[in-house]
Design a protein around this motif. Sequence first.
Motif, PDB file in Angstrom:
ATOM      1  N   HIS A 314       0.828  -1.204   0.000  1.00 22.44           N
ATOM      2  CA  HIS A 314       0.000   0.000   0.000  1.00 22.44           C
ATOM      3  C   HIS A 314       0.865   1.257   0.000  1.00 22.44           C
ATOM      4  O   HIS A 314       2.055   1.214   0.341  1.00 22.44           O
ATOM      5  CB  HIS A 314      -0.934  -0.008   1.212  1.00 22.44           C
ATOM      6  N   VAL A 315       0.236   2.389  -0.364  1.00 18.12           N
ATOM      7  CA  VAL A 315       0.994   3.637  -0.554  1.00 18.12           C
ATOM      8  C   VAL A 315       0.821   4.624   0.588  1.00 18.12           C
ATOM      9  O   VAL A 315       1.439   5.684   0.576  1.00 18.12           O
ATOM     10  CB  VAL A 315       0.593   4.303  -1.897  1.00 18.12           C
ATOM     11  N   PHE A 316       0.009   4.315   1.582  1.00 16.11           N
ATOM     12  CA  PHE A 316      -0.142   5.227   2.715  1.00 16.11           C
ATOM     13  C   PHE A 316       1.033   5.073   3.667  1.00 16.11           C
ATOM     14  O   PHE A 316       1.806   4.112   3.599  1.00 16.11           O
ATOM     15  CB  PHE A 316      -1.466   4.989   3.450  1.00 16.11           C
ATOM     16  N   ASN A 317       1.168   6.028   4.578  1.00 18.13           N
ATOM     17  CA  ASN A 317       2.259   5.990   5.560  1.00 18.13           C
ATOM     18  C   ASN A 317       1.990   4.939   6.627  1.00 18.13           C
ATOM     19  O   ASN A 317       0.881   4.850   7.170  1.00 18.13           O
ATOM     20  CB  ASN A 317       2.416   7.347   6.255  1.00 18.13           C
ATOM     21  N   VAL A 334       3.998   2.334   3.713  1.00 18.17           N
ATOM     22  CA  VAL A 334       5.392   2.772   3.543  1.00 18.17           C
ATOM     23  C   VAL A 334       5.934   3.307   4.866  1.00 18.17           C
ATOM     24  O   VAL A 334       5.316   4.167   5.502  1.00 18.17           O
ATOM     25  CB  VAL A 334       5.475   3.862   2.444  1.00 18.17           C
ATOM     26  N   LEU A 335       7.096   2.807   5.260  1.00 22.49           N
ATOM     27  CA  LEU A 335       7.660   3.153   6.564  1.00 22.49           C
ATOM     28  C   LEU A 335       8.747   4.223   6.497  1.00 22.49           C
ATOM     29  O   LEU A 335       9.051   4.856   7.505  1.00 22.49           O
ATOM     30  CB  LEU A 335       8.245   1.899   7.229  1.00 22.49           C
ATOM     31  N   THR A 336       9.355   4.399   5.324  1.00 15.13           N
ATOM     32  CA  THR A 336      10.475   5.336   5.217  1.00 15.13           C
ATOM     33  C   THR A 336      10.290   6.271   4.020  1.00 15.13           C
ATOM     34  O   THR A 336       9.634   5.924   3.036  1.00 15.13           O
ATOM     35  CB  THR A 336      11.800   4.580   5.039  1.00 15.13           C
ATOM     36  N   PRO A 356      -6.527   5.937  -4.381  1.00 19.87           N
ATOM     37  CA  PRO A 356      -5.692   5.690  -3.197  1.00 19.87           C
ATOM     38  C   PRO A 356      -5.020   6.963  -2.704  1.00 19.87           C
ATOM     39  O   PRO A 356      -4.621   7.809  -3.504  1.00 19.87           O
ATOM     40  CB  PRO A 356      -4.647   4.677  -3.702  1.00 19.87           C
ATOM     41  N   LYS A 357      -4.917   7.104  -1.409  1.00 22.52           N
ATOM     42  CA  LYS A 357      -4.311   8.292  -0.804  1.00 22.52           C
ATOM     43  C   LYS A 357      -2.816   8.018  -0.570  1.00 22.52           C
ATOM     44  O   LYS A 357      -2.453   7.312   0.360  1.00 22.52           O
ATOM     45  CB  LYS A 357      -5.014   8.642   0.506  1.00 22.52           C
ATOM     46  N   VAL A 358      -2.010   8.591  -1.420  1.00 25.20           N
ATOM     47  CA  VAL A 358      -0.564   8.407  -1.310  1.00 25.20           C
ATOM     48  C   VAL A 358      -0.044   9.214  -0.123  1.00 25.20           C
ATOM     49  O   VAL A 358      -0.348  10.408   0.013  1.00 25.20           O
ATOM     50  CB  VAL A 358       0.147   8.843  -2.610  1.00 25.20           C
ATOM     51  N   GLY A 359       0.728   8.568   0.745  1.00 25.20           N
ATOM     52  CA  GLY A 359       1.237   9.230   1.944  1.00 25.20           C
ATOM     53  C   GLY A 359       2.425  10.141   1.655  1.00 25.20           C
ATOM     54  O   GLY A 359       3.028  10.102   0.581  1.00 25.20           O
ATOM     55  N   SER A 360       2.784  10.940   2.645  1.00 25.28           N
ATOM     56  CA  SER A 360       3.867  11.907   2.487  1.00 25.28           C
ATOM     57  C   SER A 360       5.228  11.245   2.291  1.00 25.28           C
ATOM     58  O   SER A 360       6.136  11.855   1.720  1.00 25.28           O
ATOM     59  CB  SER A 360       3.917  12.824   3.717  1.00 25.28           C
ATOM     60  N   MET A 361       5.393  10.007   2.755  1.00 25.23           N
ATOM     61  CA  MET A 361       6.661   9.303   2.558  1.00 25.23           C
ATOM     62  C   MET A 361       6.983   9.168   1.077  1.00 25.23           C
ATOM     63  O   MET A 361       8.148   9.237   0.673  1.00 25.23           O
ATOM     64  CB  MET A 361       6.607   7.909   3.201  1.00 25.23           C
TER      65      MET A 361
END
Length: 464
Positions: A314-317, A334-336, A356-361
């Motif tokens: 997945h693409v969220f943080n 995503v962790l980093t 999908p909501k892509v996270g800031s990472m």
Amino acid sequence: MDKRPLDPDPNFKPMELEDIATRISALDKWRAIFSSQGLEIGNSAIQPNQDHHKADEESEERAETSSSKKHGTFPGSIFYSIPRELIVASDLGGQPISIEKATALRKILFGNTFQTFNYEWKKSFFKFREAFSELAYAIEAEKGGTRAIQLVIQAHIIKYLLFTKTKHDYTSIKSLSDVSQKQQERALAASIADILWTTGEKKSATICLITSDTYFTESPDYKTDNFTERLQLFEFVEKDKLEKFLCAHIHCFKDEGSHGVILFLYSLLFSRTIARIQQDLDHTTPYLLHFCLGNYTVRQAVLNLMLTGRASPHVFNGDQALNDQNVEEKYHGVLTRSDVGYLHWSREEMEQDRLPKVGSMLKTPKYPIWLCNINGTYSVLFGTYTSLLCDWKMEHIFDLYFYSGQSSQKKTAHLTVDTHSHHWEKSYKIDESDYEKRFPSLEMIIRTKWEGAAINWHGTVPFF
């Protein structure tokens, strides 16, 4: 109607066995000549009634993509422009692949041991555009299942040429056209090394190359594909040695017939290890490839593995827990913060409210370079200032550049993004009826990062 039997043709003469042997000998001679040029002659010249149902998928696809128009054909024969695999010596020092490793590899990719890569994947490699040209930095990546992998590599090549090689916070876009063939090869080797080293947690990496030897044969539980069984695995615990090895063998990834994309994908998975990939995945993604419309495409986990070093689906943080019917399931995100980012926009998903909501990472990487998934098609968006990601003043008005990967694109698209002066919707005429022209998908994906931005195409007709 005259039903008398027809008289035989007095000039007809049955072909003697000697004549047949002569024809076969001549055909073998032509085979040898064309084989030396990387071509093959179909058996239809001597066996026109051969049962084609026994041909494998690759043979069928070769027939469909025959280069007979280019090279010409002889009566009764078919020519295929299929180069031989680029192989390395079996005594180079690698570890021969075992059937256990090949089986695990097949399962993590396809979910079983009987599916294999199709012809499109086998022929795909990392092909650069012409050196010292407008797109000297660019890799050709036509539509297909391998495109996403090729364009993640493309993003890392841009990172290397703009920032890593120069070690500057800013490099002119013109520098990307001043690239020689040797620099192309160096950039590709450095990019592959960087991705694999990150995937191996910066402790080790593995390179897979094809040799002339076969290390195991087909079994009831494994279908051979005639190249995986000939792999050797080369493991490195020092990044410098990894990169030097790749430079020395870069033709195994960038030349026609190399199986370059598959070898990179294999190297990626073995660098991470199958066991760690299984831990990276969650219940939403049991394996890494998806079969759709007659082709295999990579799932998000493969892209995240290349971008972040972890095969999260997945693409969220971060990881998110969902407690459903008293069963707690974790969704792995995503962790980093990645070196190269990721943006996603789809008109269909937006209309169905499932974008999908892509996270800031991923949205805010370390370098101003993004892999873009626009309506399911991949491309690369990038800037030339690293300060764009750490100085809010830079985000008022700035330039971005766009490469689609398609051979039809002759120059890098230049866009100027304005987030400060006025809202983007005011720049469009109210009476504009074409939705695609009013809201080009490329602009919409930019607005997932810079909401409300107006975009100047500098005279280029908006596309994507």
